[in-house]
Design a protein around this motif. Structure first.
Motif, mmCIF file in Angstrom:
data_model
loop_
_atom_site.group_PDB
_atom_site.id
_atom_site.type_symbol
_atom_site.label_atom_id
_atom_site.label_comp_id
_atom_site.label_asym_id
_atom_site.label_seq_id
_atom_site.Cartn_x
_atom_site.Cartn_y
_atom_site.Cartn_z
ATOM 1 N N LYS A 18 47.365 37.393 33.595
ATOM 2 C CA LYS A 18 46.315 37.823 32.676
ATOM 3 C C LYS A 18 45.327 38.749 33.384
ATOM 4 O O LYS A 18 44.850 39.742 32.801
ATOM 5 C CB LYS A 18 45.595 36.592 32.122
ATOM 6 C CG LYS A 18 44.590 36.907 31.020
ATOM 7 C CD LYS A 18 43.993 35.631 30.452
ATOM 8 C CE LYS A 18 42.972 35.947 29.361
ATOM 9 N NZ LYS A 18 42.355 34.706 28.816
ATOM 10 N N CYS A 19 45.033 38.439 34.655
ATOM 11 C CA CYS A 19 44.110 39.278 35.443
ATOM 12 C C CYS A 19 44.660 40.685 35.647
ATOM 13 O O CYS A 19 43.888 41.640 35.843
ATOM 14 C CB CYS A 19 43.848 38.645 36.809
ATOM 15 S SG CYS A 19 42.926 37.103 36.760
ATOM 16 N N SER A 23 43.257 46.942 29.287
ATOM 17 C CA SER A 23 42.986 47.149 27.848
ATOM 18 C C SER A 23 42.026 48.329 27.707
ATOM 19 O O SER A 23 41.685 48.984 28.700
ATOM 20 C CB SER A 23 42.375 45.879 27.254
ATOM 21 O OG SER A 23 41.111 45.641 27.835
ATOM 22 N N LEU A 24 41.588 48.554 26.499
ATOM 23 C CA LEU A 24 40.650 49.650 26.265
ATOM 24 C C LEU A 24 39.329 49.421 27.001
ATOM 25 O O LEU A 24 38.651 50.368 27.397
ATOM 26 C CB LEU A 24 40.388 49.800 24.759
ATOM 27 C CG LEU A 24 41.568 50.352 23.937
ATOM 28 C CD1 LEU A 24 41.240 50.279 22.454
ATOM 29 C CD2 LEU A 24 41.865 51.789 24.345
ATOM 30 N N THR A 25 38.972 48.160 27.164
ATOM 31 C CA THR A 25 37.699 47.853 27.840
ATOM 32 C C THR A 25 37.891 47.458 29.307
ATOM 33 O O THR A 25 36.920 47.307 30.037
ATOM 34 C CB THR A 25 36.980 46.696 27.112
ATOM 35 O OG1 THR A 25 37.857 45.567 27.041
ATOM 36 C CG2 THR A 25 36.573 47.130 25.696
ATOM 37 N N ASP A 30 42.659 43.385 37.795
ATOM 38 C CA ASP A 30 41.791 42.629 38.708
ATOM 39 C C ASP A 30 42.679 42.020 39.805
ATOM 40 O O ASP A 30 43.082 40.853 39.728
ATOM 41 C CB ASP A 30 41.054 41.539 37.933
ATOM 42 C CG ASP A 30 40.049 40.784 38.795
ATOM 43 O OD1 ASP A 30 40.019 41.036 40.028
ATOM 44 O OD2 ASP A 30 39.311 39.932 38.257
ATOM 45 N N PHE A 31 42.958 42.849 40.826
ATOM 46 C CA PHE A 31 43.871 42.405 41.898
ATOM 47 C C PHE A 31 43.293 41.240 42.702
ATOM 48 O O PHE A 31 44.028 40.348 43.126
ATOM 49 C CB PHE A 31 44.190 43.578 42.834
ATOM 50 C CG PHE A 31 45.011 44.655 42.200
ATOM 51 C CD1 PHE A 31 46.258 44.380 41.664
ATOM 52 C CD2 PHE A 31 44.536 45.964 42.140
ATOM 53 C CE1 PHE A 31 47.024 45.385 41.075
ATOM 54 C CE2 PHE A 31 45.290 46.971 41.561
ATOM 55 C CZ PHE A 31 46.539 46.686 41.026
ATOM 56 N N ASP A 32 41.997 41.247 42.896
ATOM 57 C CA ASP A 32 41.368 40.193 43.688
ATOM 58 C C ASP A 32 41.560 38.824 43.033
ATOM 59 O O ASP A 32 41.962 37.849 43.687
ATOM 60 C CB ASP A 32 39.877 40.497 43.864
ATOM 61 C CG ASP A 32 39.196 39.511 44.800
ATOM 62 O OD1 ASP A 32 39.752 39.254 45.890
ATOM 63 O OD2 ASP A 32 38.125 38.997 44.450
ATOM 64 N N SER A 33 41.299 38.738 41.755
ATOM 65 C CA SER A 33 41.444 37.471 41.032
ATOM 66 C C SER A 33 42.920 37.063 40.943
ATOM 67 O O SER A 33 43.246 35.869 41.043
ATOM 68 C CB SER A 33 40.849 37.582 39.625
ATOM 69 O OG SER A 33 39.461 37.816 39.705
ATOM 70 N N ALA A 34 43.800 38.064 40.766
ATOM 71 C CA ALA A 34 45.232 37.760 40.697
ATOM 72 C C ALA A 34 45.714 37.156 42.020
ATOM 73 O O ALA A 34 46.463 36.171 42.032
ATOM 74 C CB ALA A 34 46.016 39.025 40.374
#
Length: 312
Positions: A18-19, A23-25, A30-34
């Motif tokens: 999910k990280c 998307s448009l926003t 988010d590689f760090d969270s992944a």
């Protein structure tokens, strides 16, 4: 318990995926969270003893740390992947990952961490592959030497030297011992220089090179405290016995506590040393008067070892 941990691991992987979605926003993954979620997944798999899946999770963690340019974490993750291979008894793959991590540590300016990882890898592989362990210990020693950490370097060289003796690669062992001795001299640990001289003499005599053995002792006279020391007298007596083909004299020195209680690989060299032309027989000290001094312990004569018959 294991099933619960496996479910937790899959939940962390789902969060990681999910990280990574955009998307448009949210324009960037988010590689760090992944990476963080994959690290948690790896620990869950490890606790559930699902080591192959843990390895895959650690490699995913490393991948996303690389994307995020958090390199030290990446290298550690790769090393941990190697440890998961070790848990599966897949030692060649384990060492491959650990060596890869070590090279990355080196390239990114953390050589101490690289050397310690190489030492750990050497310990892992030593029971299975002595040749590879020698290579890893020597590489680790080289890294520490380049960093002027000679005490750590010489300790690892010592491990390599002993394994070279065990492998009967005596020419290389002689070279490694000389390097050890030079390092101990540089850090002014002269008692260890004495011990390395003794080891050198044993190796050279097993190589059939009396001249090199004698040279090691003569060169050591320049070391503070060596001349007249117990080590020096023992080696002079051994060389004299060898030169005069005096089996009794050689036997007494080689079975003395000074040599018998060296590191096991060198002690084996001592008790298996044969005088050239002496027929390879150890003379017993039973002829001594009953109750009197009997020279060396008789038990040593019956001791079986892999060097029986000598290495020359």
């Amino acid at each position: 318990m294991a099933a619960q941990k496996i479910n937790e691991a899959h939940e962390h992987i789902a969060k990681a995926e999910k990280c990574l979605k955009t998307s448009l926003t949210k324009w960037k993954p988010d590689f760090d969270s992944a990476a963080s979620e994959y690290a948690k997944a790896a620990v869950c798999f490890k606790n559930a003893k699902q080591y192959e899946q843990a390895k895959d999770a650690y490699l995913k963690e490393a991948e996303y740390h690389t994307e995020n340019k958090t390199y030290p974490h990446c290298f550690y993750s790769i090393e941990q992947a190697g440890m998961m291979m070790k848990e599966q008894k897949k030692m060649p793959e384990a060492i491959q990952y650990i060596e890869k991590a070590c090279m990355m540590y080196m390239e990114n300016g953390t050589p101490d961490t690289a050397a310690m990882a190489l030492d750990r890898a050497g310990k892992l592989i030593e029971p299975l592959n002595l040749e590879k362990a020698v290579d890893l210990y020597q590489k680790a020693a080289g890294v520490f030497e380049n960093e002027d950490r000679l005490r750590q370097a010489v300790e690892l060289l010592g491990k390599a030297s002993r394994l070279l003796v065990r492998l009967k690669r005596l020419d290389e062992a002689a070279t490694a011992l000389q390097k050890e001795k030079n390092m101990y001299k540089e850090i002014e640990n002269f008692p260890m220089c004495f011990k390395k001289t003794t080891a050198q003499v044993l190796v050279h005599l097993h190589r059939g090179d009396y001249v090199a053995a004698d040279k090691c002792v003569r060169e050591s006279y320049s070391l503070p405290g060596y001349s007249g020391s117990e080590d020096c007298v023992a080696m002079e007596t051994l060389l004299q016995g060898f030169d005069e083909q005096d089996e009794d004299q050689v036997y007494r020195v080689c079975n003395s506590p000074l040599l018998k209680y060296m590191d096991n690989d060198y002690a084996k060299l001592a008790i298996s040393l044969k005088v050239p032309g002496g027929g390879g027989k150890k003379k017993k000290a039973a002829a001594a008067p009953q109750g009197g001094s009997s020279g060396a312990p008789a038990a040593a004569e019956d001791e079986d070892d892999e060097y029986e018959g000598g290495l020359c």
